[in-house]
Motif scaffolding. Sequence first.
Motif: not given
Length: 327
Positions: A83-84, A112-115, A130-132, A149-153
């Motif tokens: 998940n993200f 956005l971080w990817s697990n 805050v993390s969602v 979108a992962v790691m795009r500011p």
Amino acid sequence: MPGGSGISTFSTEELPERDRVPIWREVFGRSIAKVDLELVSESPLHCESSIRALPGMTIWSSLTSGVVTVTRTSTHVSDGDDNFVLNILRRGQLAVAQGDREVFPDQKGAFLWSNAEKGTLRQLETCDFVSVALSRPMLKGAVKDVEDAVMRPIPPSTEALRLLNSYINILMDANAPASSEILALSAVHVSDLAVLALGATRDAAESARNGGLRAARLQAVKADILANLTHPDLSIERVAARQGISPRYIRDLFNGDQTTFGDFVREQRLRHAYRLLCDAENYHRTIGETALACGFGDISYFNHCFRRRFGETPSDVRQRANLDRSN
């Protein structure tokens, strides 16, 4: 520790100093965030975290002192959680690396971080963020190329991000309503705002604008009203200018909430007046001064609205409050 409000909290202040780092690593790192944590600085660890679970997602806010390294390793990745996590930096400095990308988010910005990938987050100073946690299926069809979108500011000026941050503040308030219906609706609103901030597909954007975006804008308008409630010049035009939307749109938002801008302002001012009349520290004020302090410019109008709303005159309420205190 679970709370009665549906919010769980974790605080190192409740732990013996010698046990803070190991328990923080095990409980908050491995069990909640699913990462390895390392305190790099020699200063004492201080961590305050609140966690709220919603249908299909988890939100946690965390204030952590010092220089910290957060690592998601190959072992973590092999746990099957793909998940993200949308992270919003409220204060401090971060350096984040995942895959071949590195980001240094602005304060009040996000990423956005990817697990599903290994990665490292370096907290360079005391940070509040805050993390969602969002499920992959939730984002996969709603965000344009979610992997890109992962790691795009995401800049702090992004409207959906700003509204999401404010909406989360309400959700993380221990006094906020927490019925299953409200939490389910809140999860939809958070998802809508996250999708818009990340770059929604056309269909998802249309749905989000009619759902989470409207709800968050209404909350922002109400918060603006409450912050300026006692100003006699409070008007729909001034609120609209501060919020960057039109007066007509604000009227439409309140219409969807089965009320009007004027009715909401009057109700909040009357409630404020009632609280002041019951407050012993406000006893030195006349009824007229109390009305003016609550934003009412016409004393006769205030008295009429107050009696119609509460079934008592302002003087009746004050006298009864004084009698209750004397007893």
